[in-house]
Design a protein around this motif. Structure first.
Motif, PDB file in Angstrom:
ATOM      1  N   LYS A 176       0.684  -0.951  -0.306  1.00 47.75           N
ATOM      2  CA  LYS A 176       0.555  -0.109   0.304  1.00 47.75           C
ATOM      3  C   LYS A 176       0.734   1.087   0.056  1.00 47.75           C
ATOM      4  O   LYS A 176       1.774   1.337   0.707  1.00 47.75           O
ATOM      5  N   ASN A 177       0.250   2.308  -1.187  1.00 45.12           N
ATOM      6  CA  ASN A 177       1.013   3.590  -0.982  1.00 45.12           C
ATOM      7  C   ASN A 177       0.331   4.173   0.299  1.00 45.12           C
ATOM      8  O   ASN A 177      -0.035   4.098   1.053  1.00 45.12           O
ATOM      9  N   ASN A 178       1.995   5.273   0.820  1.00 41.88           N
ATOM     10  CA  ASN A 178       1.559   6.382   1.819  1.00 41.88           C
ATOM     11  C   ASN A 178       0.177   7.714   1.387  1.00 41.88           C
ATOM     12  O   ASN A 178       0.741   7.406  -0.068  1.00 41.88           O
ATOM     13  N   ARG A 179      -0.142   7.420   2.621  1.00 35.93           N
ATOM     14  CA  ARG A 179      -1.837   8.573   2.057  1.00 35.93           C
ATOM     15  C   ARG A 179      -0.933   9.641   1.771  1.00 35.93           C
ATOM     16  O   ARG A 179       0.405  10.179   2.336  1.00 35.93           O
TER      17      ARG A 179
ATOM     18  N   VAL B 279      -9.724  14.055  -5.586  1.00 34.81           N
ATOM     19  CA  VAL B 279     -10.236  13.634  -4.297  1.00 34.81           C
ATOM     20  C   VAL B 279     -11.035  12.040  -4.311  1.00 34.81           C
ATOM     21  O   VAL B 279     -10.621  11.677  -2.956  1.00 34.81           O
ATOM     22  N   LEU B 280     -11.049  11.600  -5.184  1.00 36.51           N
ATOM     23  CA  LEU B 280     -10.981  10.163  -5.287  1.00 36.51           C
ATOM     24  C   LEU B 280      -9.511   8.790  -5.411  1.00 36.51           C
ATOM     25  O   LEU B 280      -9.565   8.198  -4.285  1.00 36.51           O
ATOM     26  N   THR B 281      -8.390   9.780  -6.201  1.00 37.26           N
ATOM     27  CA  THR B 281      -7.413   9.507  -5.797  1.00 37.26           C
ATOM     28  C   THR B 281      -6.901   8.891  -5.464  1.00 37.26           C
ATOM     29  O   THR B 281      -6.037   8.297  -4.430  1.00 37.26           O
ATOM     30  N   LYS B 282      -6.629  10.021  -4.017  1.00 37.48           N
ATOM     31  CA  LYS B 282      -6.141   9.909  -2.224  1.00 37.48           C
ATOM     32  C   LYS B 282      -6.755   8.061  -1.906  1.00 37.48           C
ATOM     33  O   LYS B 282      -5.970   7.464  -1.358  1.00 37.48           O
ATOM     34  N   TYR B 283      -7.886   8.136  -2.145  1.00 40.41           N
ATOM     35  CA  TYR B 283      -8.119   6.606  -1.507  1.00 40.41           C
ATOM     36  C   TYR B 283      -7.747   5.635  -2.218  1.00 40.41           C
ATOM     37  O   TYR B 283      -7.338   4.671  -1.472  1.00 40.41           O
ATOM     38  N   LEU B 284      -8.138   6.249  -3.609  1.00 37.13           N
ATOM     39  CA  LEU B 284      -7.272   4.878  -4.495  1.00 37.13           C
ATOM     40  C   LEU B 284      -5.420   4.435  -4.523  1.00 37.13           C
ATOM     41  O   LEU B 284      -5.130   3.707  -4.163  1.00 37.13           O
ATOM     42  N   LEU B 285      -5.145   5.253  -3.861  1.00 37.06           N
ATOM     43  CA  LEU B 285      -3.572   5.422  -3.272  1.00 37.06           C
ATOM     44  C   LEU B 285      -3.571   4.377  -1.895  1.00 37.06           C
ATOM     45  O   LEU B 285      -2.203   4.162  -1.647  1.00 37.06           O
TER      46      LEU B 285
ATOM     47  N   LEU C 206       2.618  13.450  -5.183  1.00 36.06           N
ATOM     48  CA  LEU C 206       3.713  12.694  -5.634  1.00 36.06           C
ATOM     49  C   LEU C 206       4.820  11.750  -5.497  1.00 36.06           C
ATOM     50  O   LEU C 206       5.168  11.065  -6.468  1.00 36.06           O
ATOM     51  N   HIS C 207       3.635  10.307  -5.405  1.00 34.44           N
ATOM     52  CA  HIS C 207       3.398   9.339  -5.290  1.00 34.44           C
ATOM     53  C   HIS C 207       3.194   8.402  -6.614  1.00 34.44           C
ATOM     54  O   HIS C 207       2.937   8.003  -6.694  1.00 34.44           O
ATOM     55  N   LEU C 208       2.461   9.484  -7.283  1.00 32.31           N
ATOM     56  CA  LEU C 208       1.826   9.504  -8.309  1.00 32.31           C
ATOM     57  C   LEU C 208       3.055   9.751  -9.658  1.00 32.31           C
ATOM     58  O   LEU C 208       2.865   9.594 -11.183  1.00 32.31           O
ATOM     59  N   ARG C 209       4.086  10.178  -9.331  1.00 33.56           N
ATOM     60  CA  ARG C 209       4.653  10.568 -10.488  1.00 33.56           C
ATOM     61  C   ARG C 209       5.231   9.689 -11.465  1.00 33.56           C
ATOM     62  O   ARG C 209       5.445   8.711 -10.926  1.00 33.56           O
TER      63      ARG C 209
END
Length: 273
Positions: free
Chosen positions: A2-5, A56-62, A86-89
């Motif tokens: 899992k990625n960090n929020r 807003v949805l992306t943060k929960y997908l991460l 930054l996790h989406l770089r």
């Protein structure tokens, strides 16, 4: 893993919603979380979000056990995502979903599709997912309520149509919940609806699939007529058109009956090529 929020967004740098792109940004965190929870995240390792806006949805997908990619046509939103997520770089694709070759992102991999879809292109998004059904086992997201209901509708209903048949031939379709206009900025004029599609285990049709699409679309182009009349353009022989199924109207047939109809037509369609 899992990625960090990601860090919380700065409300002072909000992206302006653009009418020509059909943008209505979701502002309710609970609904965003519910949408993210609609996917199983199993059987594939990557997920594509269409039109993330301010994420807003992306943060929960991460937070999910999946590699998140986002595709966004709005350069202002892309700039916002690049500075706040930054996790989406390397996984923010500034492209038009409808025109971009997704094979350049996912090659032959399986991936899910999710999003809060612009109303003006939502049905086109579904058609593209159908074209890529070999790679997309799961799909969920928010539509105009009327469209979401239509996709999940069963035969016998006035709302039942081309999308209903084509989607249900390959996917199990489920309408999940309704979302009011008040949770968007700017608020749309109608309710929204969230649905989920799960690809069937055996989604290969026992008929010519290209002809199946043609038969379904041609049938509903004149939905008030019987199939005997609406399918005249296929130049079928009179003896075939006397079959009882041709006395039905298209909204009376489930996807399985459309498969059977295609099987009846197929020998004649091949001979007419």
């Amino acid at each position: 893993m899992k990625n960090n929020r990601p860090p919380r967004q700065d409300s002072n740098t909000d992206v302006r919603a653009k009418k020509h792109l059909g943008q209505h940004f979701l502002t309710d965190e609970n609904i965003a979380r519910k949408i993210a929870d609609t996917l199983d995240y199993s059987g594939y390792e990557k997920t594509l979000e269409i039109g993330p806006g301010m994420g807003v949805l992306t943060k929960y997908l991460l937070e999910k056990d999946t590699e998140v990619h986002v595709i966004e046509i709005d350069s202002e939103s892309v700039e916002y995502l690049e500075s706040h997520y930054l996790h989406l770089r390397g996984r923010i694709h500034e492209k038009d979903f409808l025109k971009h070759d997704l094979g350049s992102i996912f090659r032959e991999e399986q991936f899910a599709v999710i999003g809060n879809f612009p109303y003006n292109i939502s049905t086109q998004i579904v058609f593209k997912v159908l074209q890529m059904r070999d790679q997309i086992p799961e799909f969920s997201g928010m539509f105009q309520k009327e469209v979401a209901k239509r996709i999940c509708e069963k035969e016998g209903s006035k709302a039942y149509g081309i999308l209903s048949v084509l989607v249900q031939a390959f996917y199990e379709a489920e309408y999940l919940f309704t979302v009011p206009p008040t949770v968007f900025n700017p608020p749309p004029k109608v309710d929204s609806g969230v649905l989920r599609l799960k690809r069937k285990e055996n989604y290969s049709l026992p008929c010519n699939e290209k002809l199946f699409f043609t038969v379904v679309k041609t049938s509903f182009n004149q939905r008030r007529k019987t199939l005997r009349n609406s399918l005249k353009s296929l130049n079928l022989p009179d003896n075939l058109r006397e079959d009882t199924i041709f006395g039905s109207r298209p909204e009376q047939l489930g996807f399985q009956q459309f498969i059977e109809l295609t099987q009846k037509i197929e020998p004649y369609a091949v001979s007419n090529k």
